[in-house]
Design a protein around this motif. Structure first.
Motif, short mmCIF file in Angstrom:
data_model
loop_
_atom_site.label_atom_id
_atom_site.label_comp_id
_atom_site.label_asym_id
_atom_site.label_seq_id
_atom_site.Cartn_x
_atom_site.Cartn_y
_atom_site.Cartn_z
N ASP A 1 0.89 -1.26 0.02
CA ASP A 1 0.00 0.05 -0.06
C ASP A 1 1.00 1.20 0.23
OD1 ASP A 1 0.95 0.36 2.51
OD2 ASP A 1 -0.78 -0.39 3.54
N TRP B 1 0.05 -6.62 2.06
CA TRP B 1 -1.24 -7.36 2.71
C TRP B 1 -0.61 -8.64 3.01
CZ3 TRP B 1 -2.08 -11.80 -0.07
CH2 TRP B 1 -1.81 -11.72 -1.36
N GLU C 1 -3.40 -6.70 -5.53
CA GLU C 1 -4.15 -6.90 -4.35
C GLU C 1 -4.76 -8.37 -4.19
OE1 GLU C 1 -4.48 -4.18 -2.27
OE2 GLU C 1 -3.21 -3.17 -3.86
N LYS C 2 -5.06 -8.26 -2.71
CA LYS C 2 -5.47 -9.65 -2.19
C LYS C 2 -6.49 -10.37 -3.03
CE LYS C 2 -5.80 -12.14 2.17
NZ LYS C 2 -5.86 -11.83 3.77
#
Length: 123
Positions: A36, A42, A73-74
């Protein structure tokens, strides 16, 4: 310190482009959860592995290429149809691999300095 080239990418397309640009060289790729704005991933395992990989890079052979690849992203990563899973068979992060060889370290193996060092220094 060995002279190697580091390339940072943050998508599957960028990864493939980097591989093509360095065709013919020994390529190591490190796949990690994206960070981020504050530089936090994450993926907690990725954060734990990062300093170990960094240390290991001291053992990389001259002329090699190290691709640092953020996988996104996850939610994207968790999608079983994402390109990393389907096309590269990277099924977990962190993963450190020697491109086009069966050699790879997955998840907690990336925490082990001796394994990381071995992967980078073997011919």
């Amino acid at each position: 310190i060995a002279q190697y080239q580091e390339v940072k990418v943050s998508s599957f397309e960028e990864f493939i482009q980097a591989v093509e640009e360095h065709n013919g060289k020994t390529i190591f790729a490190y796949f990690t959860g994206s960070k981020d704005a504050e530089g936090k991933s994450w993926c907690l395992d990725c954060a734990q592995a990062e300093p170990v990989i960094g240390e290991g890079l001291k053992h990389i052979s001259e002329g090699c290429v190290f691709i640092y690849c953020q996988v996104g992203e996850k939610p994207y990563w968790k999608d079983p149809n994402n390109d990393f899973r389907k096309k590269l068979k990277v099924t977990a992060v962190p993963t450190l691999l020697k491109y086009r060889t069966p050699q790879k370290l997955v998840e907690s193996e990336c925490f082990q300095a001796s394994l990381v060092e071995m992967l980078f220094s073997e011919d």
